[in-house]
Scaffold this motif. Structure first.
Motif, PDB file in Angstrom:
ATOM      1  N   CYS A 130       0.847  -1.195   0.000  1.00 53.07           N
ATOM      2  CA  CYS A 130       0.000   0.000   0.000  1.00 53.07           C
ATOM      3  C   CYS A 130       0.881   1.243   0.000  1.00 53.07           C
ATOM      4  O   CYS A 130       1.765   1.388   0.837  1.00 53.07           O
ATOM      5  CB  CYS A 130      -0.932   0.008   1.204  1.00 53.07           C
ATOM      6  SG  CYS A 130      -1.873   1.537   1.298  1.00 53.07           S
ATOM      7  N   GLN A 132       0.038   4.085   0.800  1.00 57.14           N
ATOM      8  CA  GLN A 132      -0.304   4.999   1.902  1.00 57.14           C
ATOM      9  C   GLN A 132       0.144   4.469   3.266  1.00 57.14           C
ATOM     10  O   GLN A 132       0.838   5.137   4.000  1.00 57.14           O
ATOM     11  CB  GLN A 132      -1.824   5.211   1.952  1.00 57.14           C
ATOM     12  CG  GLN A 132      -2.437   5.696   0.658  1.00 57.14           C
ATOM     13  CD  GLN A 132      -2.425   7.202   0.548  1.00 57.14           C
ATOM     14  OE1 GLN A 132      -2.290   7.894   1.543  1.00 57.14           O
ATOM     15  NE2 GLN A 132      -2.542   7.715  -0.659  1.00 57.14           N
ATOM     16  N   CYS A 133      -0.319   3.235   3.596  1.00 57.79           N
ATOM     17  CA  CYS A 133      -0.079   2.761   4.972  1.00 57.79           C
ATOM     18  C   CYS A 133       0.988   1.666   5.051  1.00 57.79           C
ATOM     19  O   CYS A 133       1.379   1.255   6.141  1.00 57.79           O
ATOM     20  CB  CYS A 133      -1.377   2.264   5.609  1.00 57.79           C
ATOM     21  SG  CYS A 133      -1.960   0.685   4.963  1.00 57.79           S
ATOM     22  N   CYS A 150      -6.048  -0.873  -1.170  1.00 57.02           N
ATOM     23  CA  CYS A 150      -5.772  -1.364   0.180  1.00 57.02           C
ATOM     24  C   CYS A 150      -7.062  -1.561   0.972  1.00 57.02           C
ATOM     25  O   CYS A 150      -7.916  -0.676   1.010  1.00 57.02           O
ATOM     26  CB  CYS A 150      -4.871  -0.354   0.891  1.00 57.02           C
ATOM     27  SG  CYS A 150      -4.571  -0.752   2.617  1.00 57.02           S
ATOM     28  N   CYS A 153      -6.906   1.172   4.203  1.00 55.78           N
ATOM     29  CA  CYS A 153      -6.978   2.635   4.125  1.00 55.78           C
ATOM     30  C   CYS A 153      -7.448   3.137   2.763  1.00 55.78           C
ATOM     31  O   CYS A 153      -7.582   4.339   2.559  1.00 55.78           O
ATOM     32  CB  CYS A 153      -5.623   3.244   4.477  1.00 55.78           C
ATOM     33  SG  CYS A 153      -4.411   3.083   3.164  1.00 55.78           S
ATOM     34  N   GLY A 155      -5.801   3.122   0.067  1.00 58.06           N
ATOM     35  CA  GLY A 155      -4.675   3.603  -0.740  1.00 58.06           C
ATOM     36  C   GLY A 155      -4.417   2.700  -1.949  1.00 58.06           C
ATOM     37  O   GLY A 155      -4.899   1.569  -2.005  1.00 58.06           O
TER      38      GLY A 155
END
Ligand SMILES: [Zn+2]
Length: 218
Positions: A130, A132-133, A150, A153, A155
């Motif tokens: 991911c 983002q996370c 994801c 989140c 993402g």
């Protein structure tokens, strides 16, 4: 009790390490993560580590031992330590054994998870992370609910820069040429348990526990 867990990338080493740490109240010394944290510290030592990591150089053994000592000084009483990511070559293992014996300790067991090269490749090529996370998925074994997104989140999932075939091969060569000889070094000392990493997580874990029992560590 001092344990070392080794295996090629994608062998499930991290998952087994977490399970061992939880079950047996061990400190988990995951060297890659510790060094990355240390590199963020605003100290001259932290800056030195950051410089070495950023330039792709090996962090010298003495510095690694200092990181281990700093870490051990900050944790409470635990039943043992699980080392992960260090030592990884013969010279480090010799240095490490010396360090432990100065503390009146020794390495009790090396858990060696094996995985055929094709399987490592298959797992890494299908790995998505991911953006983002940082959660890791695998489109074959652990796919997200919605393709490319994801679960946690929302993402976008991407292929890690390190997961190109050339880079995977290079890392696997490093493992075979440098870490396997270290495992051989510990095998001479009679403390290696070699386990097939190409099995379900719980099956591998039960096998590890069984072997610890057999060796009188539990
Ligand atoms: Zn995410």
């Amino acid at each position: 009790m001092n344990l070392l867990i080794v295996g090629p990338q994608a062998s499930g080493k991290g998952t087994q390490a977490e399970k061992l740490v939880d079950k047996f109240n061990l400190a988990h010394i995951e060297m890659g993560g510790l060094l990355r944290n240390m590199a963020k510290e605003d100290s001259s030592f932290g800056k030195q580590v950051a410089e070495l990591i950023n330039s792709g150089q090996l962090v010298p053994d003495e510095m690694i031992i200092e990181v281990i000592n700093k870490y051990l000084a900050n944790i409470g009483k635990l039943d043992g330590i699980l080392f992960d990511g260090f030592p990884r070559i013969v010279s480090q293992a010799e240095y490490f054994d010396n360090f432990l014996s100065q503390k009146g300790q020794k390495l009790d067991l090396v858990v060696y998870l094996t995985l055929p090269r094709e399987e490592v490749f298959k797992r890494l090529i299908n790995r998505r992370i991911c953006s983002q996370c940082g959660k890791v998925f695998n489109i074959l074994t652990n796919p997200p609910k919605v393709e490319g997104i994801c679960d946690f989140c929302g993402g976008a999932l991407v292929i890690r820069e390190d997961d190109t075939p050339e880079k995977i091969n290079k890392r696997l060569d490093g493992f075979e040429n440098k870490t396997v000889p270290m495992i051989e070094y510990y095998k001479q000392k009679g403390i290696v348990e070699k386990l097939d990493g190409n099995r379900p997580i719980e099956v591998i874990f039960d096998d590890v526990v069984e072997r610890m029992k057999k060796r009188g560590l539990l």
